[in-house]
Structure formats: C-alpha cells, structure tokens
Design a protein around this motif. Structure first.
Motif, short mmCIF file in Angstrom:
data_model
loop_
_atom_site.label_atom_id
_atom_site.label_comp_id
_atom_site.label_asym_id
_atom_site.label_seq_id
_atom_site.Cartn_x
_atom_site.Cartn_y
_atom_site.Cartn_z
N LEU A 38 5.38 4.51 -8.55
CA LEU A 38 5.23 4.75 -9.63
C LEU A 38 4.14 4.76 -9.80
O LEU A 38 3.44 5.30 -10.39
N THR A 39 3.42 2.63 -9.78
CA THR A 39 2.63 2.55 -10.59
C THR A 39 1.11 2.59 -9.15
O THR A 39 0.11 2.92 -9.28
N TRP A 40 1.16 1.58 -8.32
CA TRP A 40 0.54 1.42 -7.44
C TRP A 40 0.96 2.27 -6.17
O TRP A 40 -0.90 2.63 -5.50
N TRP A 41 1.60 2.67 -5.72
CA TRP A 41 1.24 2.97 -4.59
C TRP A 41 0.90 4.62 -4.22
O TRP A 41 -0.10 5.10 -3.30
N LEU B 277 1.13 -1.47 0.13
CA LEU B 277 0.06 -0.20 0.04
C LEU B 277 0.20 1.07 -0.17
O LEU B 277 0.29 1.94 -0.76
N GLY B 278 1.90 1.11 0.02
CA GLY B 278 3.51 2.48 0.02
C GLY B 278 3.68 3.19 1.23
O GLY B 278 2.47 2.69 2.23
N PRO B 279 4.33 4.16 1.58
CA PRO B 279 5.26 4.49 2.96
C PRO B 279 3.25 5.44 3.55
O PRO B 279 3.27 5.60 5.02
N ARG B 280 2.74 5.63 2.81
CA ARG B 280 1.32 7.10 3.42
C ARG B 280 0.85 5.97 4.36
O ARG B 280 0.17 6.83 4.71
N ARG B 281 0.37 5.36 3.72
CA ARG B 281 -0.50 4.33 4.79
C ARG B 281 -0.26 3.37 5.58
O ARG B 281 1.04 2.70 5.87
N SER B 282 -1.22 3.71 6.22
CA SER B 282 -1.12 3.09 8.54
C SER B 282 -1.26 1.71 7.76
O SER B 282 -1.76 0.62 7.06
#
Ligand code: ZN
Length: 279
Positions: free
Chosen positions: A257-260, A18-23
C-alpha cells in the motif's frame, strides 16, 4: 557499533523492497545509482532474468549478494510433496552457489494442508533441512534459517523464535545458521540473549531490517520503512554487531500500500536516508 551515517555501502537491497513489478535489473541499477553495497534477490526475480544473466549483472555491478530468498517450504501432506520440496531446495542451493550468495535463506514451511499437527510439521522441517544441508555443504552454500513471527506458523514457517532455530542448528553442525529479521523477532523477550548465542556459535548469517507499523493493516504486505514503526532498530543492530556480525544490513520491506506504488528512486533515497538516521 559501525557508523552507517557515511553512506549506503553497508546496506543491501532485498528485491522485495521494490515490489513485484520491478525486475532484477531495475534493482541492480537502483543499487548503483544510490551507492547501496549489496543485493538479495528473490528467486522469481532470478528466474525472470535468467540465472546466468543475473550472475553477470550482479558481478558487473560489484554488488555483494547478502542472500538468496528463498529455500525452505519443506512441509507437505505426503512423501512425494516432501521430495518435490527437497528437489526445489537443491535448485535454490545451486542458484545461491552461482551467485556467490552469503547464504540461502530458509522460510521453512507451516502446517501441511489439512493438518493440525504442529509437532509433525516441525519434524518434517528438521528432516528437510538436514537433507538439504548435505547438498548445501557440497556446494559450499550456507543455509540460514529465518525464524518467522508466530502469526505465520500455520502457513509459512513453524520455526518462530531464534532460540528454536538455534536449537535446530545445534543438532546439525556446520554450514547452517540464522537470518535475523527484525520484523519477526523484535518482540522476543529472549532476543538479546539469543543474538549473543548465535554470535558465539558462529551462526549469524544475515540481518534484515524494516519496521513494525502500528496499526499493521496486512500481516504480509504492510511492513514499515525503518523509522516509521516501533522497533528499536539501533539497539538490535548493536546487539547483532556486538555478537560479531560484519555483513550488510539488508532492507526487506513488503509494502503493497505505501512503498511499492512509489517511484524506485524515492524508495531508494528514503531507504538510504533512514539507513543513516534510523538503522
Ligand atoms: Zn527477512
């Protein structure tokens, strides 16, 4: 081979997807909304939430913890650095124990700063794992060495094939195995034989899926969604399950680039659909 077409219960979400922004809470709630059966949290997400709260959240959601990412990074330029790494690994073991994780994934570390001695780095890794294993056994946490693609040998992990990881396990006895991540091992001509060996030895701790994009724009953060690349995913899962693996398929996609950048529900829905059709 198990049937994944029915739903997402046999998938696990690695929080990196989910990338670094999501908890961690975002990830847990996303799993519940999409029927995903497991989760594998990174330690920074556990720390953000607080360990006790992380445990409560995951338990309440009824999710299987397929792993904690990650321990390792045993190599260092000097003895205090290596001691520090061991202390950090004990903390990682404690977290994995608290969360009831199936394993603590080890990314073992590459060359220490300024070193060109790969043999020495590998000896440091073997020593670090042996020292951590004693502690992990007493905490009843399984360690899982994740061999990384050789392009990471310098900076992340100098264990680069399943054979190398399993050789190391041979000398260590119980309580340790391997995490098979298709991104790192798909190219290996010995893959099928080494997966079978891992199964015979009872060392299959985790199975991670994503895909290898052609071209790959960034070696760290351009992993593909399953089905978008060139990895023979069904064949590899077949081999892993034939070898006796019964755990969940953990989806771990670093994709800056694509999913996060996409909405959580789009990532999850795509992951679940590809789980059915491609994994
Ligand atoms: Zn992985």
């Amino acid at each position: 081979m198990r049937d994944l077409s029915a739903g997402a219960a046999l998938l696990s979400l690695n929080t990196a997807t989910l990338g670094p922004r999501r908890s961690l809470q975002d990830a847990v709630e996303a799993c519940l909304r999409h029927g995903v059966g497991g989760i594998s949290p990174w330690r920074d997400k556990i720390a953000e939430a607080g360990l006790a709260q992380a445990e409560r959240m995951i338990k309440r959601a009824g999710l299987t913890v397929t792993g904690v990412c990650r321990g390792g990074m045993f190599t260092a330029a000097d003895a205090p650095g290596r001691q520090q790494a061991l202390a950090e690994n004990r903390r990682a073991v404690d977290e994995a124990a608290t969360l009831g994780a199936a394993c603590l994934v080890l990314v073992v570390g590459g060359l220490p700063a300024g070193s060109k001695d790969l043999g020495d780095a590998r000896r440091q890794v073997a020593d670090g794992i042996a020292a951590t294993l004693e502690y992990a056994r007493s905490a009843q946490v399984r360690l899982a060495i994740e061999p990384l693609h050789p392009m990471y040998a310098a900076d992340r992990a100098c264990i680069n094939t399943l054979a190398q990881a399993l050789d190391l396990c041979d000398g260590l006895g119980e309580g340790i195995g391997v995490a098979v991540d298709v991104y790192h091992v798909w190219w290996d001509p010995e893959l099928a034989a080494q997966i079978a060996r891992a199964g015979r030895d009872g060392r299959l701790c985790a199975y991670h899926v994503c895909d290898w994009l052609v071209p790959t724009r960034d070696v760290l953060t351009d992993r593909g969604m399953m089905g978008d690349g060139v990895i023979g995913l069904k064949e590899i899962r077949g081999a892993v399950e034939q070898a006796g693996f019964t755990g969940l398929c953990e989806v771990e996609i670093f994709s800056a680039l694509t999913w996060w950048p996409k909405p959580v529900d789009e990532i999850m829905a795509t992951m679940v659909e590809r789980g059915r059709s491609c994994v």
